[in-house]
Write a protein that holds these residues in place. Sequence first.
Motif, PDB file in Angstrom:
ATOM      1  N   THR A  58       0.806  -1.314   0.069  1.00 33.86           N
ATOM      2  CA  THR A  58       0.075  -0.137  -0.062  1.00 33.86           C
ATOM      3  C   THR A  58       0.912   1.208   0.029  1.00 33.86           C
ATOM      4  O   THR A  58       0.267   2.227  -0.145  1.00 33.86           O
ATOM      5  N   LEU A  59       2.101   1.024   0.075  1.00 33.18           N
ATOM      6  CA  LEU A  59       2.841   2.242   0.172  1.00 33.18           C
ATOM      7  C   LEU A  59       3.113   2.826  -1.062  1.00 33.18           C
ATOM      8  O   LEU A  59       3.438   2.049  -2.163  1.00 33.18           O
ATOM      9  N   PRO A  60       3.289   4.196  -1.292  1.00 32.34           N
ATOM     10  CA  PRO A  60       3.791   4.858  -2.680  1.00 32.34           C
ATOM     11  C   PRO A  60       4.919   4.389  -2.988  1.00 32.34           C
ATOM     12  O   PRO A  60       6.043   4.069  -2.171  1.00 32.34           O
ATOM     13  N   ALA A  61       5.539   4.490  -4.182  1.00 34.01           N
ATOM     14  CA  ALA A  61       6.807   3.837  -4.606  1.00 34.01           C
ATOM     15  C   ALA A  61       8.163   4.574  -4.090  1.00 34.01           C
ATOM     16  O   ALA A  61       8.719   3.799  -3.636  1.00 34.01           O
ATOM     17  N   HIS A  62       7.949   5.917  -3.787  1.00 31.93           N
ATOM     18  CA  HIS A  62       9.162   6.565  -3.055  1.00 31.93           C
ATOM     19  C   HIS A  62       9.393   6.226  -1.741  1.00 31.93           C
ATOM     20  O   HIS A  62      10.079   5.964  -1.066  1.00 31.93           O
ATOM     21  N   GLU A  63       7.916   5.766  -0.919  1.00 31.57           N
ATOM     22  CA  GLU A  63       8.013   5.420   0.367  1.00 31.57           C
ATOM     23  C   GLU A  63       8.529   3.771   0.484  1.00 31.57           C
ATOM     24  O   GLU A  63       9.030   3.333   1.151  1.00 31.57           O
ATOM     25  N   ARG A  64       8.049   3.073  -0.616  1.00 30.80           N
ATOM     26  CA  ARG A  64       8.364   1.734  -0.562  1.00 30.80           C
ATOM     27  C   ARG A  64      10.046   1.548  -0.717  1.00 30.80           C
ATOM     28  O   ARG A  64      10.801   0.711  -0.238  1.00 30.80           O
ATOM     29  N   ILE A  65      10.687   2.507  -1.666  1.00 30.83           N
ATOM     30  CA  ILE A  65      12.121   2.528  -1.620  1.00 30.83           C
ATOM     31  C   ILE A  65      12.636   2.860  -0.234  1.00 30.83           C
ATOM     32  O   ILE A  65      13.736   2.086   0.202  1.00 30.83           O
TER      33      ILE A  65
END
Length: 109
Positions: A58-65
Motif C-alpha cells: 500500500t506504500l507509494p513507490a518512493h516510500e517503498r524504496i
Amino acid sequence: QVVFALNQTLLQQESLRAGNFQIPYTTEDLIKHYNCGDLSSIIFNHDTSQVPNFINATLPAHERITAQEIDSYFRQELIYKRNERMGRRVKDLLEEYPDKSFFFAFGAG
C-alpha cells in the motif's frame, strides 16, 4: 528515515490493536516449531523477527524504496553483523582455551 520508520511502526501497532491486522502465527506455533527443529522459511522469516516489517504493497513507490532501505539496514545491523560478532567471539574462545568445554546458547535469530 527515522520518522518514516517510527510512523510505520506506530501504524502497524495501531492496526494490530484495532484488530485490522493479525500476526500469522502464535507464540505456541513458534515454540512448537523451535522444539521440533523446524524453523522453515514459513516460520523463520521476517514476520517472526523483532524487526518491524516496513514494506507493504500500500506504500507509494518512493516510500517503498525508503522502506526497503531501512529493512536492508536493520537486517544487516541487527542480524548479520550480530551473528558475525558472536561467531568471532565463539571462535576466539575456542582457540584461546582449546582444553576447556563450553556451552553456547543462541536464539533462533
